[in-house]
Design a protein around this motif. Structure first.
Motif, PDB file in Angstrom:
ATOM      1  N   VAL A 174      -0.186   6.632  -7.129  1.00  0.00           N
ATOM      2  CA  VAL A 174      -1.536   7.183  -7.284  1.00  0.00           C
ATOM      3  C   VAL A 174      -1.535   8.700  -7.169  1.00  0.00           C
ATOM      4  O   VAL A 174      -2.104   9.412  -8.012  1.00  0.00           O
ATOM      5  CB  VAL A 174      -2.484   6.556  -6.242  1.00  0.00           C
ATOM      6  CG1 VAL A 174      -3.864   7.217  -6.302  1.00  0.00           C
ATOM      7  CG2 VAL A 174      -2.609   5.054  -6.472  1.00  0.00           C
TER       8      VAL A 174
ATOM      9  N   TYR B 147      -7.427   1.320  -5.923  1.00  0.00           N
ATOM     10  CA  TYR B 147      -6.586   1.721  -4.784  1.00  0.00           C
ATOM     11  C   TYR B 147      -7.359   1.668  -3.473  1.00  0.00           C
ATOM     12  O   TYR B 147      -6.847   1.157  -2.460  1.00  0.00           O
ATOM     13  CB  TYR B 147      -6.055   3.129  -5.045  1.00  0.00           C
ATOM     14  CG  TYR B 147      -5.206   3.678  -3.926  1.00  0.00           C
ATOM     15  CD1 TYR B 147      -3.962   3.121  -3.628  1.00  0.00           C
ATOM     16  CD2 TYR B 147      -5.630   4.771  -3.178  1.00  0.00           C
ATOM     17  CE1 TYR B 147      -3.173   3.630  -2.603  1.00  0.00           C
ATOM     18  CE2 TYR B 147      -4.851   5.292  -2.165  1.00  0.00           C
ATOM     19  CZ  TYR B 147      -3.621   4.720  -1.874  1.00  0.00           C
ATOM     20  OH  TYR B 147      -2.849   5.222  -0.858  1.00  0.00           O
ATOM     21  N   LEU B 148      -8.585   2.147  -3.466  1.00  0.00           N
ATOM     22  CA  LEU B 148      -9.401   2.090  -2.245  1.00  0.00           C
ATOM     23  C   LEU B 148      -9.724   0.651  -1.858  1.00  0.00           C
ATOM     24  O   LEU B 148      -9.725   0.302  -0.662  1.00  0.00           O
ATOM     25  CB  LEU B 148     -10.693   2.885  -2.457  1.00  0.00           C
ATOM     26  CG  LEU B 148     -10.524   4.410  -2.599  1.00  0.00           C
ATOM     27  CD1 LEU B 148     -11.856   5.059  -2.901  1.00  0.00           C
ATOM     28  CD2 LEU B 148      -9.903   5.001  -1.338  1.00  0.00           C
ATOM     29  N   ALA B 149      -9.979  -0.196  -2.855  1.00  0.00           N
ATOM     30  CA  ALA B 149     -10.227  -1.609  -2.556  1.00  0.00           C
ATOM     31  C   ALA B 149      -8.986  -2.263  -1.969  1.00  0.00           C
ATOM     32  O   ALA B 149      -9.083  -3.098  -1.047  1.00  0.00           O
ATOM     33  CB  ALA B 149     -10.657  -2.332  -3.832  1.00  0.00           C
TER      34      ALA B 149
ATOM     35  N   MET C 299       0.828  -1.203   0.000  1.00  0.00           N
ATOM     36  CA  MET C 299       0.000   0.000   0.000  1.00  0.00           C
ATOM     37  C   MET C 299       0.867   1.261   0.000  1.00  0.00           C
ATOM     38  O   MET C 299       0.619   2.206  -0.769  1.00  0.00           O
ATOM     39  CB  MET C 299      -0.917   0.002   1.222  1.00  0.00           C
ATOM     40  CG  MET C 299      -1.890   1.180   1.233  1.00  0.00           C
ATOM     41  SD  MET C 299      -2.837   1.298   2.758  1.00  0.00           S
ATOM     42  CE  MET C 299      -1.557   1.897   3.875  1.00  0.00           C
TER      43      MET C 299
ATOM     44  N   SER D 298      -9.442   7.582 -13.913  1.00  0.00           N
ATOM     45  CA  SER D 298      -9.397   7.977 -12.504  1.00  0.00           C
ATOM     46  C   SER D 298     -10.310   7.090 -11.659  1.00  0.00           C
ATOM     47  O   SER D 298      -9.948   6.704 -10.537  1.00  0.00           O
ATOM     48  CB  SER D 298      -9.822   9.443 -12.361  1.00  0.00           C
ATOM     49  OG  SER D 298      -8.939  10.282 -13.069  1.00  0.00           O
TER      50      SER D 298
ATOM     51  N   ILE E  71      -6.692  -0.708  -0.197  1.00  0.00           N
ATOM     52  CA  ILE E  71      -6.563  -0.212   1.187  1.00  0.00           C
ATOM     53  C   ILE E  71      -7.480  -1.000   2.116  1.00  0.00           C
ATOM     54  O   ILE E  71      -7.091  -1.380   3.240  1.00  0.00           O
ATOM     55  CB  ILE E  71      -6.878   1.293   1.241  1.00  0.00           C
ATOM     56  CG1 ILE E  71      -5.795   2.094   0.510  1.00  0.00           C
ATOM     57  CG2 ILE E  71      -6.990   1.768   2.687  1.00  0.00           C
ATOM     58  CD1 ILE E  71      -6.066   3.582   0.453  1.00  0.00           C
ATOM     59  N   TRP E  72      -8.708  -1.257   1.689  1.00  0.00           N
ATOM     60  CA  TRP E  72      -9.649  -2.037   2.504  1.00  0.00           C
ATOM     61  C   TRP E  72      -9.088  -3.424   2.812  1.00  0.00           C
ATOM     62  O   TRP E  72      -9.151  -3.898   3.946  1.00  0.00           O
ATOM     63  CB  TRP E  72     -10.984  -2.140   1.782  1.00  0.00           C
ATOM     64  CG  TRP E  72     -11.963  -3.044   2.461  1.00  0.00           C
ATOM     65  CD1 TRP E  72     -12.272  -4.330   2.109  1.00  0.00           C
ATOM     66  CD2 TRP E  72     -12.730  -2.754   3.625  1.00  0.00           C
ATOM     67  NE1 TRP E  72     -13.197  -4.867   2.964  1.00  0.00           N
ATOM     68  CE2 TRP E  72     -13.499  -3.907   3.916  1.00  0.00           C
ATOM     69  CE3 TRP E  72     -12.861  -1.641   4.452  1.00  0.00           C
ATOM     70  CZ2 TRP E  72     -14.375  -3.976   4.985  1.00  0.00           C
ATOM     71  CZ3 TRP E  72     -13.730  -1.704   5.511  1.00  0.00           C
ATOM     72  CH2 TRP E  72     -14.469  -2.850   5.786  1.00  0.00           C
TER      73      TRP E  72
ATOM     74  N   GLY F 271      -8.605   4.945  -8.849  1.00  0.00           N
ATOM     75  CA  GLY F 271      -9.058   5.279  -7.500  1.00  0.00           C
ATOM     76  C   GLY F 271      -9.832   4.153  -6.852  1.00  0.00           C
ATOM     77  O   GLY F 271      -9.633   3.843  -5.658  1.00  0.00           O
ATOM     78  N   GLY F 272     -10.709   3.487  -7.619  1.00  0.00           N
ATOM     79  CA  GLY F 272     -11.483   2.381  -7.057  1.00  0.00           C
ATOM     80  C   GLY F 272     -10.607   1.209  -6.660  1.00  0.00           C
ATOM     81  O   GLY F 272     -10.770   0.628  -5.572  1.00  0.00           O
TER      82      GLY F 272
ATOM     83  N   THR G  89       1.033   4.187  -3.020  1.00  0.00           N
ATOM     84  CA  THR G  89       0.502   5.532  -2.752  1.00  0.00           C
ATOM     85  C   THR G  89       1.181   6.618  -3.589  1.00  0.00           C
ATOM     86  O   THR G  89       0.496   7.469  -4.185  1.00  0.00           O
ATOM     87  CB  THR G  89       0.612   5.853  -1.253  1.00  0.00           C
ATOM     88  OG1 THR G  89      -0.168   4.901  -0.513  1.00  0.00           O
ATOM     89  CG2 THR G  89       0.111   7.250  -0.967  1.00  0.00           C
TER      90      THR G  89
END
Length: 307
Positions: free
Chosen positions: A226, A260-262, A219, A253, A264-265, A257-258, A223
């Motif tokens: 991104v 990357y957020l997934a 992660m 994007s 992180i989860w 972005g989607g 970062t």
């Protein structure tokens, strides 16, 4: 029907009834307009009429050159206007001028000879390949506006030369794009290795603690990709949303972005798949394509500037 006489200076046809003439090389020559007459007389008066013996092509018509108003020339004498293109060394100033109206090598001789005959000019060198004139002169004795007027008198228009700002801006953007591409490529490879180590096929004897560490390492490595490398995509998407136009930046994007957020989860909860390797690979391919496109545009801009 007889063919019209050609102007001795620029070789354009002399209009019927024209009375513009000048004595050049001991003979009275017919000229097509008052501009050619004034230039020819200035060349002869300066003792430079041998120019007509050595030129290989006709001279440019003075009236076809860009018009320079008196007020415009006077602006060149202001210190704030001169600052970007005039350098001062002691009592001498130095600048580069772009010359219009050059037709052959004899034009270079004429320009240099005429300027060097002026007491205030210390050096004048013309590069015939790019029509750039290097001048060093005492600007306290001869203002820049008068120097440009001297060139106009012998039939040449001069402008302060500055590198094409659009090409410079494009080159700067290309350097930034190359840095963003380099960051994405370097960090994606490391993030991919960390992500692959968490796959069931590779995590043989991998402790739960090390599994958590690798998720967080992936992660942190993703970062910068991104938020630094992919910043142009997000800026473009924001611009397009404000103007209500959907372009590729919006879809790119959303995808980056989607994912990357997934990721992180998953890094936080340990549930699901890490998508950091996919984010880095997607960003790397897109950035590489855009960089190649920018390089092609830079080469085109450079070729256009040379023309």
């Amino acid at each position: 029907m007889t063919s019209p006489t050609s102007c001795y200076h620029c070789a354009l046809p002399v209009p019927p009834g024209s009375r513009f003439t000048a004595v050049i090389l001991g003979e009275r020559r017919e000229l097509c307009c008052p501009g050619c007459q004034a230039v020819a007389e200035a060349i002869v008066a300066g003792g430079l009429e041998s120019y007509y013996q050595h030129r290989s092509e006709a001279s440019a018509n003075p009236e076809a050159l860009p018009v320079q108003l008196v007020d415009e020339l006077a602006l060149y004498d202001r210190a704030d206007v001169q600052k970007p293109f005039v350098r001062h060394e002691g009592d001498l100033a130095e600048t580069t001028l772009l010359i219009e109206g050059i037709s052959c090598a004899a034009c270079g001789w004429l320009i240099e000879k005429h300027l060097r005959s002026l007491p205030a000019v210390a050096e004048a060198r013309l590069n015939l390949s790019n029509h750039r004139l290097q001048v060093r002169w005492a600007d306290a004795q001869l203002p820049l506006s008068q120097l440009l007027s001297e060139l106009r008198q012998i039939g040449y228009a001069a402008h302060p030369y500055q590198a094409d700002r659009a090409a410079e801006q494009l080159a700067g953007e290309n350097r930034l794009a190359l840095r963003q591409l380099g960051v994405a490529g370097l960090l994606w490879f490391q993030a991919m290795m960390a992500t692959m180590a968490t796959w069931p096929e590779f995590n043989i004897d991998l402790s739960p603690e090390l599994h958590v560490i690798l998720r967080w390492v992936a992660m942190f490595l993703t970062t910068p990709i991104v938020f630094y490398s992919c910043a142009p995509f997000f800026k473009g998407a924001m611009r397009d949303l404000r103007t209500r136009h959907l372009t590729m930046d919006v879809s790119v994007s959303l995808a980056i972005g989607g994912a990357y957020l997934a990721g992180i989860w998953t890094a936080i909860t340990g549930v699901g798949e890490l998508y950091f390797d996919a984010v880095g690979m997607f960003a790397l391919f897109l950035l590489a394509g855009r960089y190649l496109e920018r390089r092609a545009r830079e080469r085109t801009a450079a070729a256009t500037a040379q023309l």
